[in-house]
Scaffold this active site. Structure first.
Site, PDB file in Angstrom:
ATOM      1  N   GLU A   1     -13.520  -6.657   0.866  1.00 40.75           N
ATOM      2  CA  GLU A   1     -13.655  -5.772  -0.302  1.00 40.75           C
ATOM      3  C   GLU A   1     -15.008  -6.046  -0.949  1.00 40.75           C
ATOM      4  O   GLU A   1     -15.493  -7.190  -0.939  1.00 40.75           O
ATOM      5  CB  GLU A   1     -12.537  -6.118  -1.301  1.00 40.75           C
TER       6      GLU A   1
ATOM      7  N   LYS B   1      -9.168   2.250  -3.723  1.00 44.23           N
ATOM      8  CA  LYS B   1      -8.158   1.280  -4.153  1.00 44.23           C
ATOM      9  C   LYS B   1      -7.252   1.867  -5.240  1.00 44.23           C
ATOM     10  O   LYS B   1      -7.715   2.308  -6.295  1.00 44.23           O
ATOM     11  CB  LYS B   1      -8.846   0.024  -4.682  1.00 44.23           C
TER      12      LYS B   1
ATOM     13  N   CYS C   1      -7.363  -5.383  -1.231  1.00 41.50           N
ATOM     14  CA  CYS C   1      -7.045  -6.524  -2.060  1.00 41.50           C
ATOM     15  C   CYS C   1      -5.673  -6.484  -2.728  1.00 41.50           C
ATOM     16  O   CYS C   1      -4.680  -6.670  -2.063  1.00 41.50           O
ATOM     17  CB  CYS C   1      -8.147  -6.738  -3.093  1.00 41.50           C
TER      18      CYS C   1
HETATM   19  N1  ING Z   1      -8.084  -9.635  -6.620  1.00 35.82           N
HETATM   20  C1  ING Z   1      -6.876 -10.326  -6.770  1.00 35.82           C
HETATM   21  C2  ING Z   1      -5.820  -9.971  -5.715  1.00 35.82           C
HETATM   22  O1  ING Z   1      -4.941  -9.168  -5.943  1.00 35.82           O
HETATM   23  C3  ING Z   1      -5.114 -11.085  -8.254  1.00 35.82           C
HETATM   24  C4  ING Z   1      -6.323 -10.195  -8.153  1.00 35.82           C
HETATM   25  C5  ING Z   1      -5.184 -12.415  -7.864  1.00 35.82           C
HETATM   26  C6  ING Z   1      -3.961 -10.560  -8.711  1.00 35.82           C
HETATM   27  C7  ING Z   1      -4.036 -13.206  -7.933  1.00 35.82           C
HETATM   28  C8  ING Z   1      -2.802 -11.333  -8.785  1.00 35.82           C
HETATM   29  C9  ING Z   1      -2.855 -12.670  -8.401  1.00 35.82           C
HETATM   30  O2  ING Z   1      -5.898 -10.572  -4.669  1.00 35.82           O
HETATM   31  C10 ING Z   1      -8.334  -8.320  -6.448  1.00 35.82           C
HETATM   32  N2  ING Z   1      -9.622  -7.981  -6.320  1.00 35.82           N
HETATM   33  O3  ING Z   1      -7.444  -7.486  -6.426  1.00 35.82           O
END
Ligand code: ING
Length: 301
Positions: A46, A123, A168
């Site tokens: 990403e 996304k 992601c």
């Molecule tokens: N990053 C993280 C992901 O979903 C996140 C945000 C991290 C959400 C940990 C919940 C827990 O992997 C992105 N860019 O979405």
């Protein structure tokens, strides 16, 4: 047997000061390594061209827009598209998209072996928040800088199979895989940038993040009898750590390859798309087994 040799091209950190040209050179080195290892398809992370800029609070839209690509390809990434066409390798490439009519998306494109873009995904599940939150150890402002994707979860025929894309946070939501599963997807490609420190719950550590990374990809693969490839941008970007753990999961939910480092690293695995057939014709034969009359809440709330 319909084998695609898949290269998961994990990338190490990209610092805020790094140029797109320097990043593209690293991506080309990964592409050349993938070629040497016989890859047909390469998956980058990403937002692969820049640092994970949603960690920074910005108010000046002109500054925000410097992190976005106005066209794809463009002058900075053309060398990558040229090299991929030369190698005959298809690509998944994640980047920040600014459309001609001013919309901002967290986007990924899929190319064919001639580097022609045949698919685009924006996304859908944007995590984080849209205003500066001082309580957080770091910001996660995807809701500030991106609009939710408006293209849904399409799939495309490419390389002899049915391929879908996600980005992601999407990988944490079962709906992502099921909407593609209902379109007979055989291979789901996902790039990610995942902070190892939860900005609100400091107790959640790296090992739990890696567990959830595996769990999300394995569940999606198994429950839709498809291959899942999830590729990290990893390591420490301007003091902020992102998890590695790039992995390739087979249609039985088994991890067949996982990154060993938090740097630039290419995993190449032969993936037989016909391995998806048994699951789709037996335990996950959606037409035969699903009872949609009981699922209304999923789309109504
Ligand atoms: N990053 C993280 C992901 O979903 C996140 C945000 C991290 C959400 C940990 C919940 C827990 O992997 C992105 N860019 O979405």
């Amino acid at each position: 047997m319909r084998v695609i040799n898949i290269a998961a091209a994990q990338m190490g950190p990209i610092q805020r000061a790094d140029s797109r040209a320097a990043v593209v050179m690293r991506m080309i080195a990964l592409l050349d390594e993938a070629k040497r290892k016989g890859a047909d398809l390469i998956i980058y992370p990403e937002l692969a061209l820049t640092t994970f800029f949603p960690r920074w609070y910005m108010e000046d839209q002109a500054e925000v827009d410097t992190w976005f690509e106005k066209t794809m390809p463009n002058e900075a990434v053309q060398p990558l598209f040229d090299r991929a066409a030369q190698h005959g390798i298809a690509m998944y490439l994640g980047y920040a998209e600014l459309t001609p009519d001013g919309h901002h998306y967290n986007t990924a494109v899929l190319t064919d072996r001639n580097s022609t873009i045949i698919g685009k995904y924006r996304k859908v599940h944007l995590p984080g928040h849209d205003e500066f939150e001082p309580a957080r150890s770091h910001q996660h402002l995807e809701k500030r800088y991106f609009e939710p994707g408006d293209l849904g979860f399409p799939v495309w025929r490419n390389l002899g199979g049915i391929i879908g894309m996600a980005i992601c946070n999407d990988r944490r939501w079962p709906e992502t895989y099921r909407v593609m599963g209902l379109q007979d997807v055989e291979l789901v490609l996902i790039g990610y940038n995942t902070p190892s420190v939860n900005s609100l719950k400091s107790a959640e550590g790296l090992q739990q993040r890696l567990l959830h990374n595996r769990l999300s990809a394995q569940a999606g693969a198994y429950q839709n009898s498809c291959w899942v490839v999830a590729v990290a941008k990893a390591g420490v970007e301007d003091g902020h750590h992102l998890i590695g753990g790039s992995l390739i999961v087979n249609p039985d939910g088994e991890i067949v390859a996982e990154a060993a480092t938090e740097g630039d690293e290419v995993l190449v695995v032969p993936c037989d798309l016909d391995a998806t057939r048994f699951g789709k014709q037996t335990i996950f034969d959606f037409a035969r087994h699903r009872r949609v009359e009981h699922y209304g809440l999923i789309t109504s709330r």
